[in-house]
Design a protein around this motif. Structure first.
Motif, PDB file in Angstrom:
ATOM      1  N   CYS A  30       0.854  -1.193   0.000  1.00  0.00           N
ATOM      2  CA  CYS A  30       0.000   0.000   0.000  1.00  0.00           C
ATOM      3  C   CYS A  30       0.891   1.246   0.000  1.00  0.00           C
ATOM      4  O   CYS A  30       1.884   1.306   0.729  1.00  0.00           O
ATOM      5  CB  CYS A  30      -0.890  -0.021   1.238  1.00  0.00           C
ATOM      6  SG  CYS A  30      -1.746   1.528   1.540  1.00  0.00           S
ATOM      7  N   CYS A  33       0.378   2.884   3.863  1.00  0.00           N
ATOM      8  CA  CYS A  33       0.771   2.193   5.103  1.00  0.00           C
ATOM      9  C   CYS A  33       1.850   1.138   4.889  1.00  0.00           C
ATOM     10  O   CYS A  33       2.365   0.581   5.867  1.00  0.00           O
ATOM     11  CB  CYS A  33      -0.443   1.569   5.773  1.00  0.00           C
ATOM     12  SG  CYS A  33      -1.112   0.155   4.883  1.00  0.00           S
ATOM     13  N   CYS A  42      -4.679   0.664   0.346  1.00  0.00           N
ATOM     14  CA  CYS A  42      -5.503  -0.414   0.914  1.00  0.00           C
ATOM     15  C   CYS A  42      -6.831   0.103   1.481  1.00  0.00           C
ATOM     16  O   CYS A  42      -7.007   1.309   1.685  1.00  0.00           O
ATOM     17  CB  CYS A  42      -4.723  -1.171   1.987  1.00  0.00           C
ATOM     18  SG  CYS A  42      -4.573  -0.272   3.539  1.00  0.00           S
ATOM     19  N   CYS A  45      -6.588   2.277   4.731  1.00  0.00           N
ATOM     20  CA  CYS A  45      -6.117   3.655   4.509  1.00  0.00           C
ATOM     21  C   CYS A  45      -7.162   4.498   3.794  1.00  0.00           C
ATOM     22  O   CYS A  45      -7.170   5.711   3.934  1.00  0.00           O
ATOM     23  CB  CYS A  45      -4.820   3.656   3.705  1.00  0.00           C
ATOM     24  SG  CYS A  45      -3.400   3.064   4.621  1.00  0.00           S
TER      25      CYS A  45
HETATM   26 ZN    ZN Z   1      -2.731   1.101   3.570  1.00  0.00          ZN
END
Ligand code: ZN
Length: 171
Positions: A30, A33, A42, A45
């Protein structure tokens, strides 16, 4: 497992091989993150229900799952994908500290919670990352150590008990 699949479950082996192939093809990190994701950013997030002022730093994607299962945290995450370990050749670059610094200084994050493991590597990482983030003017905290829920003093190891005494708080 390989012997079992070869001897008794060839269709299962085929399905497993296909799943692994798809995972290798689709799974990436991602952008925000650094955890595993199938999209650029993702689901976690992208969620608008999360508190964007809190950023929790963990070592692995499995740690994110554990935190989510505990249902105690509503902020966002950053996954280091490891911990500092100079003897194994794992330095700041290998745990993506440049990306963490950019992520933590997005203007929204107010507090960074360090939830790396309580191992020698995890503690060293928390210390190092904490210093870097504090220098950027961020509030930095470390998850507490102590007795397990339902634990009894006489059955707890002395290291954990000593930390619980050191990290006692007012009631
Ligand atoms: Zn993420």
């Amino acid at each position: 497992m390989a012997y079992h699949l070869l001897q008794r479950d060839k269709p299962g082996a085929q399905r497993l091989a296909e799943s692994l192939r798809l995972a290798l093809e689709r799974v990436r990190h991602c952008e925000k993150c650094n955890s595993y994701a199938e999209e650029a950013v993702c689901i976690l997030c992208r969620s608008e229900r999360r508190d964007a002022t809190l950023l929790c730093v963990v070592e692995t994607p499995a740690d994110v799952l554990m935190m989510e299962q505990a249902q105690c945290y509503q902020g966002l995450y950053f996954v280091l994908m490891g911990a500092l370990s100079p003897l194994d050749g794992i330095g700041p670059r290998e745990i993506h500290l440049d990306r963490l610094l950019r992520r933590a200084t997005d203007g929204l994050v107010r507090e960074v919670i360090l939830a790396t493991n309580f191992t020698v590597e995890g503690e060293a990482t928390a210390h190092y990352v904490g210093e870097l983030l504090r220098a950027k003017g961020l509030a930095v905290s470390r998850i507490a150590r102590g007795l397990p829920v339902g634990g009894e003093l006489e059955h707890v190891d002395s290291g954990t008990l000593a930390q619980a005494v050191l990290e006692r708080r007012e009631v």
